[in-house]
Design an enzyme around this catalytic site. Structure first.
Site, PDB file in Angstrom:
ATOM      1  N   ASP B 305       1.100  -1.405  -0.293  1.00 17.28           N
ATOM      2  CA  ASP B 305      -0.291  -0.146  -0.236  1.00 17.28           C
ATOM      3  C   ASP B 305       0.718   0.846  -0.367  1.00 17.28           C
ATOM      4  O   ASP B 305       0.461   2.552  -0.590  1.00 17.28           O
ATOM      5  CB  ASP B 305      -0.669  -0.167   1.266  1.00 17.28           C
ATOM      6  CG  ASP B 305      -2.363  -1.091   0.899  1.00 17.28           C
ATOM      7  OD1 ASP B 305      -2.384  -1.499  -0.148  1.00 17.28           O
ATOM      8  OD2 ASP B 305      -2.389  -1.766   2.352  1.00 17.28           O
ATOM      9  N   TYR B 389     -10.346  -1.304   2.589  1.00 17.32           N
ATOM     10  CA  TYR B 389      -9.321  -1.246   4.264  1.00 17.32           C
ATOM     11  C   TYR B 389      -9.018   0.323   4.271  1.00 17.32           C
ATOM     12  O   TYR B 389      -9.223   1.150   3.726  1.00 17.32           O
ATOM     13  CB  TYR B 389      -8.298  -1.801   4.020  1.00 17.32           C
ATOM     14  CG  TYR B 389      -7.890  -3.075   4.520  1.00 17.32           C
ATOM     15  CD1 TYR B 389      -8.449  -2.874   5.926  1.00 17.32           C
ATOM     16  CD2 TYR B 389      -8.036  -3.856   4.471  1.00 17.32           C
ATOM     17  CE1 TYR B 389      -9.031  -4.814   6.623  1.00 17.32           C
ATOM     18  CE2 TYR B 389      -7.803  -5.649   4.935  1.00 17.32           C
ATOM     19  CZ  TYR B 389      -8.019  -5.242   5.971  1.00 17.32           C
ATOM     20  OH  TYR B 389      -8.141  -6.632   6.730  1.00 17.32           O
TER      21      TYR B 389
END
Lengths: 663, 663
Positions: B305, B389
Site C-alpha cells: 500500500d 480497507y
C-alpha cells in the site's frame, strides 16, 4: 440484596458475633471476614431468571468465610458461616505451616513493634543520623527458603526519611540492615545485613554518609513545574451513558455486576451483551513478583500481592478529578479490623466512560462519503498501592462486544542500598540514584476467566495459522501462497502456551450454538499476552510456589472454591496448591463448565526513568467476539458528528466547519 | 521554507515546466512530483544550528523527483530536479519490467475504461440484474506470477451495487468474473473467472440470484440506531498545549517537524526532547498485504500500500469533530494530477491532544498522600483508505519522552464470492454474509526509524533476560533466583528477531554519551511487536517481493535514498530491492549513522464481526528512553486536580468534593 453483592457492614457484625459465640471465652484476632462465593449451581437459575425476565427463584445461601487467630494458642482458623441460618457451616484449625495473609492492623502494629525494639533502635543509632532525619520501615512478605520454618515471619526493610514531608521519598535511601520479626510472638528473630557490593559479603551498620534523595513530591523538587500544560476537560452535558441499580451496571448493550472483596478487589459478574451470556465471573486471580537478586535475604523477595495481602485492602480510595475524567460513579467496599468490626473503604472502584479514538471508519473513495464511529468505552477501575508499587487495574468494555483487561504498573521501584564509590553495576539491578539501585524483577499475573459464552458449558480451543497442506486440505497450491487455520480442542483439563510463530489464538466457544453466518460455534477469542516465563530455576521456591507461571493458559473444570491460581494460602507457602493441581486432574473439559486461566508477565529491568516514580507500563488482555454475532454489533452506534463533539479548529482564521464527516 | 517542508504547489508547477522543457515536443503523463529527501549530511549542520541557536548555514539543495511516462513510447522515466538551480540533476528511462505506482487519475480513468468495455458490458449483462441494481469495480494491483510479464496490468474485481446510495456496500456482493486490463494500451487482456467452490474450478457467469447486502450505512440499516449514547465533549478552554510555526510543532519538551509526501504520507522529522536529539526521521516505510487463498487469480492478491499506491494520496481529508476530539490542527498536502498540476489535499494530517488515563501515581500508604499525574498525549494522525480497507496511523508522543506508533486497521474486508448452498467453509476464509466470504490475509508493516539518540552516530543492541550464570557472573546463586540481562551488539548491518522467551528488548544507544546515574550509554528502547512472519512459501513471489518480512529487525548503515523496505518500485515487482539487500552489505554499524527497521504483522483471519465494517484492530510499537534521562522526565508535570479537570460525581446525593488527591 443480590447474590453477587459485596459484603455489607451488618453482615460483618453478624458474622463476628456468630464466630465469637461459637468460640466462647477464647480471645480472637480477626484477619478476614468476607463473602464466600455462592455455589454456582445455585446461582445460575437465579441469574438466568433475571436475564430472561422470569420470576426469581430462591437466592443461593449467603455464605461468608473468616480467617482468624486464637490468641491463646496462636492457632490459625478458617470458618464458613451461613448468614441466612446464622449457623457455622465449618470451623477448622489449619496446619501449622499455613500462614494467612497479612492484614492492615497487623502491618501497622508490627511497624511500631519493629521501630520500638531496642535492638532496632540501637542499629538505627549506628547510622548517626543528623537532626530531622529519621528512619521508617516497610514490612515485607518473608517469602520462603526453608520448609521447616513454621513461624509467621516478617522482613522489615529500613529506609532513611530525609525530610519531614508526607511524600518524602524514603525509597531513595535504603538502609543496609533488615530486622526479621515473628508476627505472632512479636519477637525480633534476627537482624539481616544486606550485601551492598558485587558479592554476598555484608558488613556492620556504618554511619550514614548523607546523599540527596531523589524526590517526586512537587514541593520537594528543585526545579519548577512545567507551566505549558493547558486544561483538558471532559464534559458530559447529558450525563453518562450508563445506568445503575445498586451494583448492577447497564451500558451500551452490556449488563454486569460490580463485585468487591478484600482479596481480588474488583470482580465482574454475570456479563451479558444484548441479553446473551458472555462471562460468569472475571477477576485477577493472583500475581507474583519475584526479584532477580541472588543475594540473601533478597532471594526471599517474592510477593503474591493478591494472596499474601489482598488487592481489596490495598485499593486506593479515589478522589474526583484525580484518577479519571468525566462523570464518575464510585463504589465503596468494606473490610474488617482485627476486632472483627467493619471498616468503610470509600471510592475503591470507579466507573466512567472514555473516548478511545475511532471504533470503525470507511470512506467510499468514489464519492468521499464516510461512516465514522467513535470508540466510546466504559472503564471499571481500581488502583492498588502495595507498599512502594502501584497497580492500576481496569476492565474496559467497548460497544462492539470487546473487553480489555488493562494492567498499568506505576509507583516506586523496590530499592536496595549499593556501594556507590566505584560505579558499581550489578548485572541484575539498575542504579537509580546515589547509593541506591533497583533490582530486576518480574510481575507475573494470572487472570481467571469463568466464561459463559451463550451458556455455561463451553469448550476451549486454540487456532494456529499455518501454510496450507495440499494433501490435508484437498487442494493444490501452485503458487505457495495458501494458508489455513488449524484448530486444537482442549479435551482434558491442562494447559497450553502462546505461540507467536503460529499466530496462535485461543477461543472459548459454545458447541451447542452455531452462528448462522460463520456456520461455526459461537465464540470469544482471547488475545493472550505473549510474555516471558519466570526466570527463576524450577528448583527455586519462587517457581514452585507459583507454578501458574509455567504456562500462558490453563483450563480446568469448574469447581466451587477454586479461585486462586497459586492456591488459597500463599504467604510463606512452600508449593503451589492452585491451578496446576486442579488442571492435573485432567477432567473432561469439552462442552463442560470450564474455567480459563491466563498467565502473563512483565519482565521489569528498571530504567533510571522509572525512578523516583514510574511512568506507567501497560499490559492488556483482549476478549473479542468471534462469530458470536452475525455481523459487527456496533453498526448501530451513531456517527461521529461535530454538532455533538464540538471540537475546535486551531487556526488563525477558522476554516468552514461542516457538521458531517464528508469530504 | 525549511528543508523538511512538504512540496508546495509553486514547486510542483516549476518542476513540471522544467521537465517539459527538458523533453521538448514529447507528450508526457505525470505520475509523481514530490520532494526528494535532502542529503542528510547537508541537513545536519542546518538542524543542529537551529537546535543550538546558532546562525543558520546555507540550507541543503531543494530537490524534487518525478515519475512520468512518455506517451509516445510508454517508457517510464524518473527525473531528479534541483529547484534552486532550476536544473535537471538526472533523467533516466527505467527498465521495461519496472512499473511505477498507480496514481489517482490512472485508477479513475481505468475504472471507466473497464466498465465501458464491450466485453465487460456483455459479461455484466449475463448477470441479468434487476432495475436499479448496477455493477462497479475496484481496480486492484495485479501482483506477480510471471517474471516474463512486462505489461502494466490491472486486475478489476467487480461488485454488484444493490441500491443507489453513496455508501451502498458493494463489497457484500462480489461478482465471479474479473477483467484484466493493460493500463498503458487500455486493452482488455482477458477476463478471469473466479472459483466459488472448494477447488480451483470456475464456471461461466450465471444470472445473479438476489441476496441482501450486509450494509453499514446508517440509512440502509434495518434496525434503528442506539439512542443511549450521550455526548462526550473535550473542552480546552485555554487552548491546546502545543504551539506551531509552519510545520514545526512544540509540545511538552518535544519539538519536531511534520512532513508529508505522496508515498509515506505522514513523516516526523528532527524530533528533540528537552533540546536533545532523539530521532532524525520516522515513517512507515512499507506494508504488504498478501492473501492466503491459493486459487487463481487470488494468488496475486498482494498489495504494497505504500509502494504500489502511496499513503499520501490515499489519505482521508479529515473533518472537524469526526476523526478526533478537542482542539485540532490540520495540515494540508499537495499531490499532482496526470498533467503535472498541483492538487490540494485538505486536512490530511491532524494534530491534537488526548488524555490517556494516569501517567504515574504513588500514594504513601502511611498517610494517604498521593502524587498523581495524568497522561496527556499528543497525537499526529493520518487515515488512509486503500479501496476497501482503512488504516489509521498515529504517532503518539507522551510527557515522559515516550513515543508510540499506533496502527488501527478498520474499513471493509476484501471479499470473494462463494457458493452458499451447502454451507461452504473454505479453510482459508470466513463467510461474512450470504454468498460472500473474506479470505485470511496478513498485514505486514515495516517502520523505518532513523535514530539520533543524543547525536547522529548510534549503536543498535538487544538485551535478553536470562538466569544468572554463577561462573560468568562471578557470584553464587544458592537459591536459583538470580537473573541478569545480556547485551548483544549488532556490529555489522543485518537483522535480528524478537524473542518472547528471552524477553528480548532492542535498544538504540549513543556510545559517546554516558548517563551519570546508570553509568551506561544513553539509549532508547524499542518495544517491538512480536508477530507471525509471512505464511507464504519462501518460493512464492509474495515472500520474495517482501523479504523485509523475514526478520523483525533490520539494521543498515545510513545511505541517502534508502527509504523503502521492499525497494523503490513494488508494483509488479519480482523481488525485493530493499532493506534485505542493503543489510546484506554487512556495513559496520557500531557507533555509526544507523537505520533501524522494524517489521511487524497482523495475521487477520476475519471474524463475521469484522463485516461489513471492522471494529479497529490495534498494533503499537513503543519507543521509550532508557537511561537517556537520569530520572523520570515527567516529574515536573503538575498534579491532576479536580479544580482543573472538573469531573462530575454520578450520585443521587453528591458527596463532598475535595480539590486534591488525598484520601
Amino acid at each position: 440484596m443480590h447474590p453477587f453483592d459485596p459484603i455489607r457492614p451488618d453482615e460483618i457484625t453478624l458474622a463476628t458475633s456468630i464466630l465469637k459465640a461459637s468460640l466462647p471465652g477464647i480471645s480472637l484476632r480477626f484477619k478476614v471476614i468476607d463473602i464466600q462465593e455462592p455455589i454456582k449451581q445455585h446461582v445460575i437459575p437465579y441469574i438466568e431468571a433475571e436475564r430472561t425476565g422470569q420470576p426469581l427463584p430462591k437466592p443461593p445461601a449467603r455464605l461468608v468465610y473468616s480467617y482468624l487467630h486464637r490468641l491463646d494458642t496462636h492457632a490459625f482458623l478458617k470458618a464458613v458461616i451461613n448468614l441466612d441460618t446464622k449457623g457455622v457451616v465449618s470451623l477448622k484449625e489449619l496446619p501449622k505451616h499455613i500462614q494467612g495473609p497479612v492484614d492492615v492492623d497487623e502491618m501497622i502494629g508490627l511497624e511500631t513493634v519493629c521501630l520500638k525494639h531496642p535492638k532496632v533502635i540501637a542499629e538505627i543509632e549506628k547510622l548517626q543520623l543528623p537532626d530531622g532525619v529519621t528512619v521508617c520501615t516497610d514490612p515485607w512478605i518473608y517469602g520462603t527458603d526453608d520448609e521447616a520454618e513454621h513461624r509467621r515471619l516478617v522482613q522489615f526493610y529500613m529506609f532513611i526519611v530525609p525530610v519531614a514531608h508526607p511524600q518524602s521519598n524514603h525509597y531513595s535511601l535504603p538502609c543496609a540492615f533488615s530486622p526479621v520479626l515473628d508476627a505472632n510472638s512479636k519477637e525480633l528473630v534476627r537482624i539481616d545485613y544486606l550485601p551492598t557490593g558485587r558479592g554476598h559479603d555484608v558488613s556492620e551498620t556504618q554511619p550514614w554518609k548523607p546523599v540527596k534523595a531523589v524526590e517526586y513530591a512537587h514541593e520537594l523538587l528543585e526545579t519548577p513545574l512545567r507551566t505549558d500544560l493547558k486544561p483538558l476537560i471532559v464534559q458530559q452535558p447529558e450525563g453518562p451513558s450508563f445506568s445503575l441499580d445498586g451494583h448492577l451496571v447497564k451500558w451500551q448493550k452490556w449488563r454486569f455486576r460490580v463485585g468487591f472483596n478484600y482479596r481480588e478487589g474488583l470482580v465482574l459478574y454475570n456479563l451479558t451483551f444484548d441479553g446473551r451470556n458472555v462471562f460468569y465471573r472475571l477477576a485477577l486471580s493472583e500475581m507474583t513478583v519475584p526479584y532477580g537478586d541472588p543475594r540473601r535475604p533478597y532471594h526471599r523477595k517474592q510477593a503474591f500481592d493478591v494472596g499474601d495481602v489482598g488487592l481489596g485492602i490495598t485499593c486506593n480510595q479515589l478522589s474526583l478529578g484525580c484518577d479519571c475524567l468525566g462523570h464518575i460513579k464510585y463504589f465503596d467496599g468494606f473490610r474488617i479490623d482485627s476486632a472483627g468490626r467493619p471498616v468503610h473503604l470509600q471510592n475503591v472502584i470507579c466507573l466512567h466512560e472514555q473516548d478511545a479514538g475511532i471504533l470503525h471508519k470507511h470512506t467510499n473513495y468514489r464519492n468521499g462519503e464516510a461512516t465514522v464511529v467513535r470508540n466510546r468505552q466504559l472503564v471499571v477501575q481500581m488502583i492498588c498501592t502495595v507498599s512502594n508499587y502501584e497497580y492500576i487495574f481496569a476492565w474496559v468494555l467497548d460497544q462492539a462486544g470487546g473487553i480489555e483487561f488493562e494492567v498499568r504498573a506505576t509507583g516506586i521501584l523496590s530499592t536496595i542500598p549499593i556501594d556507590d564509590g566505584e560505579g558499581l553495576n550489578l548485572p541484575w539491578s539498575t542504579p537509580v540514584g546515589p547509593g541506591v539501585s533497583a533490582p530486576y524483577h518480574q510481575h507475573i499475573f494470572n487472570l481467571r476467566v469463568d466464561p459463559a459464552i451463550d451458556g455455561f458449558n463451553n469448550t476451549v480451543t486454540y487456532e494456529d495459522s499455518v501454510p496450507l497442506d495440499p494433501e490435508q486440505d484437498g487442494i493444490e497450491d501452485p503458487f505457495g501462497v495458501g494458508y489455513v487455520a488449524r484448530t486444537t480442542v482442549l479435551e482434558a483439563a491442562g494447559f497450553a502456551d502462546t505461540n507467536v510463530e503460529l499466530g496462535r489464538v485461543f477461543k472459548i466457544r459454545n458447541d451447542g450454538v452455531v452462528n448462522a453466518i460463520s456456520r461455526k460455534p459461537v465464540a470469544y477469542k482471547v488475545q493472550t499476552v505473549a510474555s516471558q516465563r519466570m526466570l527463576m530455576s524450577a528448583r527455586s521456591f519462587n517457581a514452585r510456589r507459583a507454578r501458574f507461571h509455567e504456562h500462558a493458559v490453563w483450563v480446568t473444570r469448574y469447581r466451587d472454591g477454586e479461585l486462586f491460581a497459586a492456591g488459597e494460602f500463599t504467604n510463606q507457602s512452600r508449593v503451589s496448591t492452585g491451578v496446576d493441581v486442579w488442571a492435573a486432574r485432567g477432567d473432561d473439559v469439552r462442552n463442560q463448565d470450564v474455567v480459563f486461566w491466563h498467565t502473563f508477565a512483565l519482565t521489569h529491568n528498571p530504567r533510571p526513568e522509572d525512578f523516583p516514580v514510574m511512568p506507567v507500563e501497560r499490559l492488556s488482555v483482549h476478549f473479542k467476539p468471534v462469530g458470536f454475532h452475525e455481523k459487527n454489533p456496533a453498526l448501530d452506534v451513531p456517527n461521529s458528528q461535530q454538532g455533538v463533539n464540538k471540537s475546535t479548529l486551531v487556526e488563525e482564521v477558522a476554516k468552514e466547519v461542516k457538521d458531517c464527516c464528508k469530504l
